[in-house]
Design a protein around this motif. Structure first.
Motif, PDB file in Angstrom:
ATOM      1  N   VAL A 183       0.678  -1.106  -0.041  1.00  0.00           N
ATOM      2  CA  VAL A 183       0.147   0.063  -0.031  1.00  0.00           C
ATOM      3  C   VAL A 183       0.746   1.197  -0.163  1.00  0.00           C
ATOM      4  O   VAL A 183       1.826   1.260   0.594  1.00  0.00           O
ATOM      5  CB  VAL A 183      -1.016   0.057   1.212  1.00  0.00           C
ATOM      6  N   HIS A 184       0.388   2.109  -0.698  1.00  0.00           N
ATOM      7  CA  HIS A 184       1.311   3.450  -0.812  1.00  0.00           C
ATOM      8  C   HIS A 184       0.276   4.527  -0.493  1.00  0.00           C
ATOM      9  O   HIS A 184      -0.824   4.652  -0.967  1.00  0.00           O
ATOM     10  CB  HIS A 184       1.757   3.722  -2.262  1.00  0.00           C
ATOM     11  N   GLU A 185       0.732   5.425   0.828  1.00  0.00           N
ATOM     12  CA  GLU A 185      -0.099   6.634   0.869  1.00  0.00           C
ATOM     13  C   GLU A 185       1.063   7.805   0.812  1.00  0.00           C
ATOM     14  O   GLU A 185       1.925   7.793   1.300  1.00  0.00           O
ATOM     15  CB  GLU A 185      -0.557   6.373   2.225  1.00  0.00           C
ATOM     16  N   HIS A 186       0.248   8.794   0.213  1.00  0.00           N
ATOM     17  CA  HIS A 186       1.168  10.279   0.282  1.00  0.00           C
ATOM     18  C   HIS A 186       0.918  11.073   1.521  1.00  0.00           C
ATOM     19  O   HIS A 186      -0.520  10.972   1.980  1.00  0.00           O
ATOM     20  CB  HIS A 186       0.808  10.784  -0.820  1.00  0.00           C
ATOM     21  N   PHE A 187       1.779  11.909   1.788  1.00  0.00           N
ATOM     22  CA  PHE A 187       1.560  12.462   2.806  1.00  0.00           C
ATOM     23  C   PHE A 187       2.757  13.705   2.777  1.00  0.00           C
ATOM     24  O   PHE A 187       3.729  13.785   2.011  1.00  0.00           O
ATOM     25  CB  PHE A 187       1.588  11.901   4.290  1.00  0.00           C
ATOM     26  N   ASP A 188       2.506  14.870   3.344  1.00  0.00           N
ATOM     27  CA  ASP A 188       3.138  16.144   3.112  1.00  0.00           C
ATOM     28  C   ASP A 188       3.896  16.423   4.235  1.00  0.00           C
ATOM     29  O   ASP A 188       3.472  16.093   5.570  1.00  0.00           O
ATOM     30  CB  ASP A 188       2.238  17.097   2.928  1.00  0.00           C
ATOM     31  N   VAL A 189       5.248  16.800   4.255  1.00  0.00           N
ATOM     32  CA  VAL A 189       5.978  17.015   5.219  1.00  0.00           C
ATOM     33  C   VAL A 189       6.789  18.509   4.867  1.00  0.00           C
ATOM     34  O   VAL A 189       7.693  18.619   3.857  1.00  0.00           O
ATOM     35  CB  VAL A 189       7.046  16.290   5.421  1.00  0.00           C
ATOM     36  N   ASN A 190       6.195  19.637   5.435  1.00  0.00           N
ATOM     37  CA  ASN A 190       6.454  20.886   4.855  1.00  0.00           C
ATOM     38  C   ASN A 190       6.489  21.166   3.508  1.00  0.00           C
ATOM     39  O   ASN A 190       7.642  21.633   2.841  1.00  0.00           O
ATOM     40  CB  ASN A 190       8.024  21.099   5.699  1.00  0.00           C
ATOM     41  N   GLY A 191       5.695  20.782   2.871  1.00  0.00           N
ATOM     42  CA  GLY A 191       5.550  20.982   1.285  1.00  0.00           C
ATOM     43  C   GLY A 191       6.052  20.082   0.466  1.00  0.00           C
ATOM     44  O   GLY A 191       5.952  20.233  -0.808  1.00  0.00           O
ATOM     45  N   ARG A 192       6.686  18.940   0.876  1.00  0.00           N
ATOM     46  CA  ARG A 192       7.266  18.014   0.196  1.00  0.00           C
ATOM     47  C   ARG A 192       6.362  16.743   0.413  1.00  0.00           C
ATOM     48  O   ARG A 192       6.289  16.316   1.536  1.00  0.00           O
ATOM     49  CB  ARG A 192       8.687  17.818   0.603  1.00  0.00           C
ATOM     50  N   ASP A 193       6.322  16.264  -0.842  1.00  0.00           N
ATOM     51  CA  ASP A 193       5.501  14.937  -0.903  1.00  0.00           C
ATOM     52  C   ASP A 193       6.209  13.647  -0.407  1.00  0.00           C
ATOM     53  O   ASP A 193       7.533  13.536  -1.049  1.00  0.00           O
ATOM     54  CB  ASP A 193       4.817  14.922  -2.243  1.00  0.00           C
TER      55      ASP A 193
END
Lengths: 247, 71
Positions: free
Chosen positions: B3-13
């Motif tokens: 499974v792949h989930e995207h999340f953001d860290v300080n504007g970086r994917d």
């Protein structure tokens, strides 16, 4: 009061300082000691030993709370020192293996400030050996040589801000939860990770030795809470986190 | 499966990669319980061995032993 002796005050001060320093070293403090009450109290607080057994009850009562313990080349077992009350632990276990079934070895040690494991260059198997020092809430400095950090190893170590990673290869972080709720967390105060120059020089190049690009480490890099530093040129080049010299 | 989930860290994917069948994810011979990577790297993982079902939290045991919850 009898006033009947002449003393060299400079020599007396030096001698008292020498005794105070010896006491401070023994009990593991840098605090000033008053003479004579502070000297007496500090000496009386030193746990009795003299070769006798150390009991579990003594440890849990805090009798060794200002003590570093040093463990030789003995393989740890799960929860071996969990919840125990020592100020610092140095474990000289020498192994390069992937080690399983050793969860929570130093979990929840409420007084632990330093953890040094300089000769274990393997890793704890994330399938059975998690929570290495989880929730040791005074743990500030970790000095390790292992090649991998397993799940929740330092999770909840809320004042952890110094990692010394002595392995010559890039250390694997098995899950980002290994450093959750430390000072490296998102929005945390941040901390310093010391690595060898050979790895430091690869920071930012995106290659296989770049910590900034590494799986899971890259998230903490994204948080902006890591200051990377070289072991070489730092105090950790010549001494471990417990202050003992590197031989 | 992976499974792949995207999340953001300080504007970086970033991409979080894990197994929904309780397995490790593996890349280049290294096991991860969960792998988080900058999305632009496009890192690919395979499923590895089963992870344990769940550890018993020693603090829970301590609580029971010290007169906390009844078993």
């Amino acid at each position: 009061m009898a006033v009947d002796k002449l003393v060299d005050s400079t020599q007396l001060d030096a001698d008292l300082t020498s005794v105070a320093n010896a006491i401070r070293t023994k009990v593991g403090t840098s605090a000033s000691l008053t003479f004579p009450a502070g000297f007496v109290n500090a000496v009386e607080a030193i746990p009795t030993g003299g070769g006798g057994d150390i009991t579990y009850d003594e440890i849990m009562s805090g009798a060794y709370q200002s003590v570093y313990i040093t463990i030789g080349n003995v393989a740890p077992v799960a929860h071996a020192f969990a919840y125990m009350r020592f100020k610092g632990i140095r474990w000289d276990w020498t192994s390069s293996a992937t080690s399983g079934s050793r969860a929570g070895i130093f979990e929840g040690c409420p007084l632990l400030e330093y953890l040094v494991m300089p000769f274990f260059t393997g890793k704890f198997d994330s399938s059975t050996s998690w929570d290495l020092a989880r929730n040791s809430t005074k743990l500030k400095t970790v000095d390790i040589a292992m090649i991998g950090i397993s799940n929740r190893s330092f999770s909840g170590c809320t004042v952890l801000d110094t990692l010394i990673l002595r392995n010559s290869s890039r250390v694997t972080l098995a899950h980002i939860n290994a450093l959750e709720n430390t000072k490296f967390k998102s929005g945390g105060a941040g901390g310093t990770i010391y690595i060898h120059k050979a790895l430091y020089d690869h920071l930012g190049d995106g290659g296989s030795m770049d910590y900034k690009a590494a799986t899971n480490w890259s998230v903490y890099e994204g948080y902006g809470t890591i200051t990377w530093a070289q072991i070489e040129g730092s105090i950790y080049e010549t001494q471990y986190a417990d202050g003992t010299p590197i031989t | 499966m992976i499974v792949h989930e995207h999340f953001d860290v300080n504007g970086r994917d970033f991409v979080r990669t894990y197994s929904d069948s309780g397995r490790f994810v593996v890349r280049e011979g290294v096991e991860y319980s969960e792998a988080c990577d900058p999305a632009e790297f496009g890192r690919q993982y395979t499923e590895g061995d089963l992870m344990p079902e769940g550890d018993t939290d020693p603090s829970e045991i301590l609580g029971i032993l010290l007169g906390g919850d009844e078993i």
